[in-house]
Design an enzyme around this catalytic site. Structure first.
Site, PDB file in Angstrom:
ATOM      1  N   CYS A  63       2.271  27.552  10.563  1.00  0.00           N
ATOM      2  CA  CYS A  63       2.106  26.445  11.521  1.00  0.00           C
ATOM      3  C   CYS A  63       3.081  25.283  11.326  1.00  0.00           C
ATOM      4  CB  CYS A  63       0.686  25.913  11.431  1.00  0.00           C
ATOM      5  SG  CYS A  63      -0.529  27.147  11.904  1.00  0.00           S
TER       6      CYS A  63
HETATM    7  N1  LIG Z   1      -2.725  31.420  10.352  1.00  0.00           N
HETATM    8  C1  LIG Z   1      -3.240  30.245  10.638  1.00  0.00           C
HETATM    9  O1  LIG Z   1      -3.822  29.618   9.762  1.00  0.00           O
HETATM   10  C2  LIG Z   1      -3.156  29.650  12.016  1.00  0.00           C
HETATM   11  C3  LIG Z   1      -3.854  28.454  12.265  1.00  0.00           C
HETATM   12  C4  LIG Z   1      -3.818  27.906  13.523  1.00  0.00           C
HETATM   13  C5  LIG Z   1      -3.101  28.525  14.538  1.00  0.00           C
HETATM   14  N2  LIG Z   1      -2.413  29.682  14.299  1.00  0.00           N
HETATM   15  C6  LIG Z   1      -1.704  30.287  15.419  1.00  0.00           C
HETATM   16  O2  LIG Z   1      -2.405  31.471  15.826  1.00  0.00           O
HETATM   17  C7  LIG Z   1      -1.483  32.463  16.265  1.00  0.00           C
HETATM   18  C8  LIG Z   1      -1.679  33.737  15.465  1.00  0.00           C
HETATM   19  O3  LIG Z   1      -1.385  33.471  14.098  1.00  0.00           O
HETATM   20  P1  LIG Z   1      -1.846  34.399  12.925  1.00  0.00           P
HETATM   21  O4  LIG Z   1      -1.647  33.595  11.696  1.00  0.00           O
HETATM   22  O5  LIG Z   1      -3.188  34.983  13.177  1.00  0.00           O
HETATM   23  O6  LIG Z   1      -0.738  35.551  13.018  1.00  0.00           O
HETATM   24  P2  LIG Z   1      -0.749  36.980  12.290  1.00  0.00           P
HETATM   25  O7  LIG Z   1       0.652  37.414  12.200  1.00  0.00           O
HETATM   26  O8  LIG Z   1      -1.596  36.909  11.046  1.00  0.00           O
HETATM   27  O9  LIG Z   1      -1.528  37.919  13.291  1.00  0.00           O
HETATM   28  C9  LIG Z   1      -1.064  38.256  14.545  1.00  0.00           C
HETATM   29  C10 LIG Z   1      -1.506  39.672  14.846  1.00  0.00           C
HETATM   30  O10 LIG Z   1      -1.098  39.984  16.167  1.00  0.00           O
HETATM   31  C11 LIG Z   1      -0.675  41.324  16.206  1.00  0.00           C
HETATM   32  N3  LIG Z   1       0.133  41.515  17.405  1.00  0.00           N
HETATM   33  C12 LIG Z   1       1.419  41.128  17.620  1.00  0.00           C
HETATM   34  N4  LIG Z   1       1.779  41.461  18.873  1.00  0.00           N
HETATM   35  C13 LIG Z   1       0.711  42.041  19.459  1.00  0.00           C
HETATM   36  C14 LIG Z   1       0.471  42.589  20.731  1.00  0.00           C
HETATM   37  N5  LIG Z   1       1.413  42.605  21.680  1.00  0.00           N
HETATM   38  N6  LIG Z   1      -0.736  43.120  20.970  1.00  0.00           N
HETATM   39  C15 LIG Z   1      -1.704  43.131  20.010  1.00  0.00           C
HETATM   40  N7  LIG Z   1      -1.535  42.627  18.800  1.00  0.00           N
HETATM   41  C16 LIG Z   1      -0.343  42.075  18.513  1.00  0.00           C
HETATM   42  C17 LIG Z   1       0.037  41.539  14.892  1.00  0.00           C
HETATM   43  O11 LIG Z   1       0.121  42.890  14.531  1.00  0.00           O
HETATM   44  C18 LIG Z   1      -0.869  40.740  13.937  1.00  0.00           C
HETATM   45  O12 LIG Z   1      -1.895  41.542  13.391  1.00  0.00           O
HETATM   46  C19 LIG Z   1      -0.105  31.837  16.128  1.00  0.00           C
HETATM   47  O13 LIG Z   1       0.242  31.250  17.345  1.00  0.00           O
HETATM   48  C20 LIG Z   1      -0.315  30.747  15.103  1.00  0.00           C
HETATM   49  O14 LIG Z   1       0.606  29.691  15.251  1.00  0.00           O
HETATM   50  C21 LIG Z   1      -2.439  30.256  13.052  1.00  0.00           C
END
Ligand SMILES: NC(=O)c1ccc[n+]([C@@H]2O[C@H](COP(=O)([O-])OP(=O)(O)OC[C@H]3O[C@@H](n4cnc5c(N)ncnc54)[C@H](O)[C@@H]3O)[C@@H](O)[C@H]2O)c1
Length: 445
Positions: free
Chosen positions: A282
């Site tokens: 983030c």
């Molecule tokens: N990790 C955090 O603490 C956090 C906190 C707040 C916001 N976010 C936001 O949330 C969003 C997701 O982050 P995250 O940390 O969970 O990411 P991540 O990489 O852990 O997970 C994303 C998942 O999406 C899957 N994916 C990618 N493309 C796909 C598709 N076309 N169809 C289905 N699945 C697909 C990936 O395989 C992966 O498992 C981002 O925008 C991030 O900025 C994350």
């Protein structure tokens, strides 16, 4: 009142709200990572039938076998969700069965530090053939204001779905904080902004079933901007304390002591901690979603850029500290045995995305150090886009420590034995302020 009227006049919205309130609806979550996996488990716990979509077949298989691949989500939670009907899948055709589809896919930056929305657009391309009237889409991935309307609404409307009439769209930013023991999906208040008043009402009805407090806002853009403000506020303040750290260091003042003292002020001061650089998905990334979009409006985001500059320079600053500390013992970085403690970007988690530890290792390798690392949460150096190391975590004991010319504490996991580290390190560079008392072998960085 207007909102209530908006849905009350709309039988499709009313029926969907009723399905949410009676928890007879099916909730689909797309992207089962750090955000999506705990979220889908939460909806399963709240009594919903759930479907989890991920393009990574290894994740889908692991979940089917009741295994979690995220340190802060116990496998037991996955098993319980499966018992409640959770269906992990890579098959988008099942999206037609979902009443709500929540998108939690990555939103990284490109190499040129511009927003990379390919995961959102690919998700939409895959979902579109299976969307139908009577569904809600909620985007949770962090992005710049306008993304929900520009990237999702335009596509669903092109398919003939009528926003706020027979199809509903919201943006509800994720605030997950993996490893936080006080706050989890359920008790972190959730902002929700709708494309139309009816969309908002449908979105609030969904989230209210699983989240203690939902905070409605007037549009998807407000919700998108609120998330960016939260993260930019953090990035800018961390940039400020990192700059203060450099000044304090030159003046021979311990910045951590300064922050502890300032934090006794009961109003008007929020403590932020300096460190070896920003990490995680983030804070190093999200601010640049706004700087990019702001250019379209002819606005220069100077605070954000400056904080980014200061924060990005931190790993190099740590290296300079390591170099001069080694120099004082008559050694160079080249050929020195250096152990990095902590690979994850923050304490007590296994997430290495954007971790400053990887960059510090890279900079030390460029200068010819003989490297190793120890991190109880990261057994081997994972596949990363920009960094490659063939390293495994060393067990942290006196023997390992005594072999090193220098130990660099990058991530202050609770699992580390700090007394033993200080006792057995010839030279210890502390980037986290873990050692408040001065000692001959400890250098603050
Ligand atoms: N990790 C955090 O603490 C956090 C906190 C707040 C916001 N976010 C936001 O949330 C969003 C997701 O982050 P995250 O940390 O969970 O990411 P991540 O990489 O852990 O997970 C994303 C998942 O999406 C899957 N994916 C990618 N493309 C796909 C598709 N076309 N169809 C289905 N699945 C697909 C990936 O395989 C992966 O498992 C981002 O925008 C991030 O900025 C994350």
């Amino acid at each position: 009142m207007t909102d209530r009227l908006a849905a009350a006049k709309n039988p499709v919205a009313e029926a969907l709200i009723e399905r949410f309130k009676t928890r007879t609806a099916t909730v689909g979550v797309v992207g089962l990572g750090y955000v999506g996996l705990p979220l889908v488990c939460r909806f399963a716990e709240a009594g919903f039938k759930t479907i989890g979509f991920d393009i990574d077949p290894a994740k889908v298989e692991a979940l089917k076998k009741r295994q979690s691949y995220i340190g802060t989500v116990e496998s037991k939670r996955v098993a319980e969700a499966l018992e409640r009907g959770f269906q992990p899948t890579a098959d988008y055709a099942l999206a037609a069965q979902a009443d709500a589809i929540i998108i939690c896919v990555p939103t990284p930056l490109t190499k040129t530090r511009e927003p990379d929305l390919q995961y959102i657009t690919r998700t939409m391309e895959a979902l579109l053939p299976h969307l139908r009237p009577g569904q809600l889409i909620s985007l949770e991935s962090t992005s710049y204001p306008g993304t929900t309307e520009e990237e999702i609404r335009t596509r669903t409307e092109a398919k003939g779905l009528r926003t706020g009439e027979d199809f509903f769209l919201v943006f509800s930013p994720e605030r997950e904080d993996p490893g936080n023991e006080r706050f989890s999906t359920k008790n972190i208040p959730k902002i929700c902004g709708g494309s139309t008043p009816a969309c908002l009402e449908v979105g609030v009805a969904l989230y209210s079933q699983a989240i203690d407090q939902v905070v409605p806002v007037s549009s998807t853009r407000v919700a998108e901007m609120a998330k960016l403000l939260e993260n930019i506020h953090r990035a800018v303040n961390i940039g400020l304390v990192n700059e203060m750290k450099i000044i304090a260091d030159k003046m021979g003042i311990d910045i951590h002591e300064v922050i502890r003292a300032a934090a006794t002020k009961p109003f008007g001061f929020v403590p932020y901690t300096p460190g070896p650089g920003l990490g995680g998905h983030c804070i190093p990334i999200d601010p640049f979603y706004l700087t990019w979009k702001a250019r379209e409006y002819g606005v220069n985001t100077r605070f954000i850029e400056l904080a980014g500059e200061v924060n990005r320079a931190m790993p190099e600053w740590v290296i300079n500290k390591v170099s001069s500390a080694l120099n004082d013992t008559g050694k160079a970085i080249k050929g020195a045995r250096i152990l990095v403690l902590g690979l994850a970007y923050k304490k007590n988690v296994d997430d290495v995305r954007e971790s400053p530890a990887a960059e510090i290792l890279e900079l030390l390798r460029d200068r010819g150090a003989l490297l190793s690392y120890s991190d109880p949460h990261v057994p081997s150096f994972p596949k990363m886009r920009e960094h490659q190391f063939d390293l495994k975590s060393l067990p942290l004991n006196a023997q390992t420590l005594l072999k090193q010319d220098c130990v660099v504490l990058v991530t202050d996991h609770d699992a580390f034995d700090y007394e033993s580290i200080a006792k057995h390190s010839k030279l210890l560079v502390d980037t986290r302020g873990r050692y408040p008392k001065p000692a001959g072998n400890i250098v603050k960085a």
